[in-house]
Design a protein around this motif. Structure first.
Motif, mmCIF file in Angstrom:
data_model
loop_
_atom_site.group_PDB
_atom_site.id
_atom_site.type_symbol
_atom_site.label_atom_id
_atom_site.label_comp_id
_atom_site.label_asym_id
_atom_site.label_seq_id
_atom_site.Cartn_x
_atom_site.Cartn_y
_atom_site.Cartn_z
ATOM 1 N N ALA A 157 0.830 -1.208 0.000
ATOM 2 C CA ALA A 157 0.000 0.000 0.000
ATOM 3 C C ALA A 157 0.863 1.256 0.000
ATOM 4 N N ARG A 158 1.983 1.216 0.756
ATOM 5 C CA ARG A 158 2.887 2.372 0.763
ATOM 6 C C ARG A 158 3.527 2.577 -0.605
ATOM 7 N N LEU A 159 3.938 1.487 -1.240
ATOM 8 C CA LEU A 159 4.515 1.605 -2.579
ATOM 9 C C LEU A 159 3.479 2.126 -3.580
ATOM 10 N N ALA A 160 2.243 1.627 -3.475
ATOM 11 C CA ALA A 160 1.202 2.082 -4.395
ATOM 12 C C ALA A 160 0.922 3.570 -4.205
ATOM 13 N N ALA A 161 0.892 4.021 -2.943
ATOM 14 C CA ALA A 161 0.660 5.446 -2.687
ATOM 15 C C ALA A 161 1.808 6.288 -3.240
ATOM 16 N N GLY A 162 3.036 5.801 -3.070
ATOM 17 C CA GLY A 162 4.172 6.546 -3.605
ATOM 18 C C GLY A 162 4.162 6.601 -5.117
ATOM 19 N N MET A 163 3.815 5.494 -5.784
ATOM 20 C CA MET A 163 3.751 5.487 -7.242
ATOM 21 C C MET A 163 2.636 6.394 -7.742
ATOM 22 N N HIS A 164 1.503 6.423 -7.000
ATOM 23 C CA HIS A 164 0.414 7.315 -7.384
ATOM 24 C C HIS A 164 0.832 8.772 -7.243
ATOM 25 N N ALA A 165 1.571 9.088 -6.186
ATOM 26 C CA ALA A 165 2.037 10.465 -5.998
ATOM 27 C C ALA A 165 3.037 10.869 -7.071
ATOM 28 N N LEU B 173 7.586 0.714 -11.064
ATOM 29 C CA LEU B 173 8.307 0.823 -9.803
ATOM 30 C C LEU B 173 9.802 0.803 -10.107
ATOM 31 N N ALA B 174 10.422 1.971 -10.128
ATOM 32 C CA ALA B 174 11.865 2.098 -10.346
ATOM 33 C C ALA B 174 12.525 2.225 -8.972
ATOM 34 N N TRP B 175 13.101 1.126 -8.466
ATOM 35 C CA TRP B 175 13.628 1.129 -7.103
ATOM 36 C C TRP B 175 14.785 2.100 -6.953
ATOM 37 N N TRP B 176 15.525 2.361 -8.053
ATOM 38 C CA TRP B 176 16.666 3.257 -7.939
ATOM 39 C C TRP B 176 16.235 4.729 -7.818
ATOM 40 N N ARG B 177 14.924 5.011 -7.926
ATOM 41 C CA ARG B 177 14.430 6.372 -7.753
ATOM 42 C C ARG B 177 13.600 6.535 -6.491
ATOM 43 N N LEU B 178 13.657 5.558 -5.611
ATOM 44 C CA LEU B 178 12.862 5.644 -4.384
ATOM 45 C C LEU B 178 13.300 6.805 -3.499
ATOM 46 N N TYR B 179 14.554 7.252 -3.643
ATOM 47 C CA TYR B 179 15.011 8.378 -2.821
ATOM 48 C C TYR B 179 14.192 9.644 -3.110
ATOM 49 N N GLN B 180 13.595 9.739 -4.313
ATOM 50 C CA GLN B 180 12.803 10.910 -4.647
ATOM 51 C C GLN B 180 11.499 10.962 -3.849
ATOM 52 N N TRP B 181 11.103 9.847 -3.249
ATOM 53 C CA TRP B 181 9.901 9.848 -2.433
ATOM 54 C C TRP B 181 10.138 10.482 -1.079
ATOM 55 N N THR B 182 11.397 10.661 -0.682
ATOM 56 C CA THR B 182 11.737 11.267 0.599
ATOM 57 C C THR B 182 11.892 12.770 0.402
ATOM 58 N N PRO B 183 11.074 13.605 1.044
ATOM 59 C CA PRO B 183 11.162 15.050 0.789
ATOM 60 C C PRO B 183 12.550 15.623 1.032
ATOM 61 N N ALA B 184 13.267 15.103 2.039
ATOM 62 C CA ALA B 184 14.582 15.657 2.340
ATOM 63 C C ALA B 184 15.588 15.387 1.236
ATOM 64 N N LEU B 185 15.324 14.405 0.359
ATOM 65 C CA LEU B 185 16.264 14.050 -0.704
ATOM 66 C C LEU B 185 15.682 14.269 -2.090
ATOM 67 N N ALA B 186 14.510 14.912 -2.173
ATOM 68 C CA ALA B 186 13.843 15.027 -3.464
ATOM 69 C C ALA B 186 14.555 15.978 -4.411
#
Length: 528
Positions: free
Chosen positions: A398-406, A412-425
């Motif tokens: 559910a967390r991954l789905a919410a992040g992909m929707h946002a 799902l590109a795992w190497w871009r998951l850091y962009q989901w963190t506001p401090a690292l966006a």
């Protein structure tokens, strides 16, 4: 390539040994001189290595034998990959759904009949029929349409496996690529396809065995059949441009398979035109009897759930418009019902309860909700030692789905998951974060030297530490500008110029302080 890496590691080892050899001398002037010489040598080595690699790469064109060998290796790799995927998706357990695909009835989405070839009617469950139908097309170009959950991706996978199983030496190799990573505003379809194949199949990037131009040669000689899945997964503004890029950058006789939702493809065609020379297929609705027959075959014969399927079939015979009958017209819902009921103790007769499931949407939500627990029960049987928790997995998904929707993506590109963190966006936030980390590491290192090793005197450390902290935060503009290179600069020339400007700015921001090597560096206390 291996020799270059060995030389790089050997040079790094020599540099490290040299510094370790000089370090016991405790002479700051000599340390600075050695570091400057080694830094110059490393920079020169890097420039010469890049120059030699680019020069060698330009000469290493692929030979005919290398292209043929690469095609055979790729065929084996792709078949092994998707045979395993078919087992995971249970595509042949017990059999593919007997879904009939035929020419799309929607006007204006297909090219002229003279360019397409004869009309196509095939069943997805018959590999030989699939391969024959695709081979009968004049240019072997196909667009697969349908609503969500109609089995477009499954059809593409079954077609790939059919072509691979009937393939002989020299036949083209189907390669599936997800279109969700394609941005037609930044690159052409041809360049994206070459980059995608090199990333998904790293063996094709082995210039020593296959030459540097093998992917280009495979595409040029029509030894590949790109299977492009999910045009509808692109942003709406990019779909027409992506379709136009396919027409503009790929030859019109390049074999191709494209999947998309019907409504999205109709809108894209209205803006950019049809895919040249491509036949367009769509599925017929799933018959309830076919769906129930498949679900019975997937259920063990001595199971009491066979009685549940029989009761459900009788209910749907009496009420052909029941919510369960409407839900089972979708191949996706049939696959979910197979996962939830066929392998587990759940009784499928519950789908006939119209009070619990008054609409087909309620049944769809019920099947989706039971999918994760059913798959985890199956995984526990395969790996009893694992203690997977389906509730925890549900929360993660559910967390991954919410992040992909946002992020507005289906991939799902795992190497871009850091962009989901506001401090690292953003690049400036990452620059500030790294500056804080550097300062924290510098503080810990200095404290360790003062308190444990007793290397510098405390007054000298207090004078040296604030200047080093200022230098750490002075790196923030350099790191922030560097992060913008790949985002705002398109060409390699402009990116290189900006990188050189960033490096020059960093040198001006942190100029060498006079007397650093003799006064500011910490010194060992004299011991008597």
């Amino acid at each position: 390539m291996g020799r270059r890496w060995m030389m790089t590691w050997a040079l790094c080892a020599a540099v490290a040994c040299g510094l370790l050899w000089v370090w016991p001398l405790r002479d700051p002037d000599r340390l600075s001189a050695v570091a400057a010489v080694l830094g110059t040598v490393i920079a020169l080595f890097g420039v010469l290595s890049a120059w030699a690699w680019r020069a060698g790469r330009g000469r290493a064109h692929s030979s005919s034998e290398q292209v043929a060998d690469a095609a055979e290796v790729l065929a084996r790799t792709v078949r092994r990959q998707w045979e395993e995927e078919a087992v995971l998706r249970q595509l042949y357990d017990p059999a593919p759904l007997p879904l009939v695909w035929s020419d799309c009835s929607h006007p204006g989405v297909s090219d002229h009949r003279q360019l397409v070839g004869t009309a196509v009617v095939c069943r997805a469950g018959d590999p030989q029929e699939l391969a024959t139908a695709f081979g009968s097309l004049a240019r072997r170009r196909l667009v697969v349409l349908g609503p969500g959950g109609s089995g477009k991706t499954t059809f593409a996978v079954l077609l790939m496996l059919a072509l691979l199983r009937t393939r002989t030496t020299g036949d083209p190799v189907p390669v599936l690529c997800s279109l969700s990573s394609f941005d037609p505003a930044r690159e052409s379809a041809g360049n994206w396809l070459r980059r995608r194949i090199a990333a998904d199949y790293p063996a094709m990037a082995d210039a020593e065995n296959y030459g540097a131009s093998v992917i280009e040669d495979l595409l040029t000689e029509h030894r590949l059949i790109p299977v492009l899945d999910g045009l509808d997964e692109l942003p709406e503004r990019s779909r027409a441009a992506a379709l136009a890029s396919l027409n503009d950058t790929l030859p019109s006789d390049t074999p191709l398979v494209l999947t998309c939702r019907t409504a999205d493809y109709v809108r894209a065609v209205a803006e950019s035109g049809v895919l040249t020379g491509a036949a367009v297929l769509e599925p017929a609705p799933v018959r309830t009897s076919d769906a129930l027959d498949l679900l019975r075959l997937a259920t063990p014969p001595d199971s009491r759930r066979q009685d549940g399927w029989t009761a459900l079939a009788e209910h749907l015979d009496r009420r052909p418009q029941a919510p369960a009958a409407q839900a089972l017209t979708s191949p996706l819902m049939v696959a979910l019902a197979r996962s939830v009921y066929a392998d587990h103790d759940n009784d499928p007769v519950e789908l006939a309860d119209t009070e619990r499931f008054p609409t087909s949407a309620d049944i769809e939500r019920h099947l989706l909700g039971g999918l994760v627990p059913a798959l985890f029960r199956r995984a526990r049987r395969q790996c009893p030692a694992r203690s997977w928790d389906p509730r925890q997995a549900h929360d993660y998904l559910a967390r991954l789905a919410a992040g992909m929707h946002a992020q507005g993506t289906y991939d799902l590109a795992w190497w871009r998951l850091y962009q989901w963190t506001p401090a690292l966006a953003g690049p400036w936030r990452r620059a500030g974060t790294w500056a804080v980390i550097m300062c924290a590491g510098l503080l810990l290192t200095t404290s360790f030297l003062v308190a444990v090793l007793d290397v510098p005197s405390r007054p000298e450390a207090l004078r040296w530490f604030p200047l080093s902290v200022l230098e750490s935060f002075a790196i923030v503009p350099m790191l922030g500008l560097s992060g913008l290179i790949s985002r705002r600069e398109r060409s390699l020339t402009r990116a290189s110029a900006m990188a050189a400007l960033v490096a020059l700015s960093a040198g001006l921001v942190i100029p060498p302080r006079r007397g650093t090597t003799t006064a500011a560096l910490p010194r060992r206390r004299s011991r008597r």
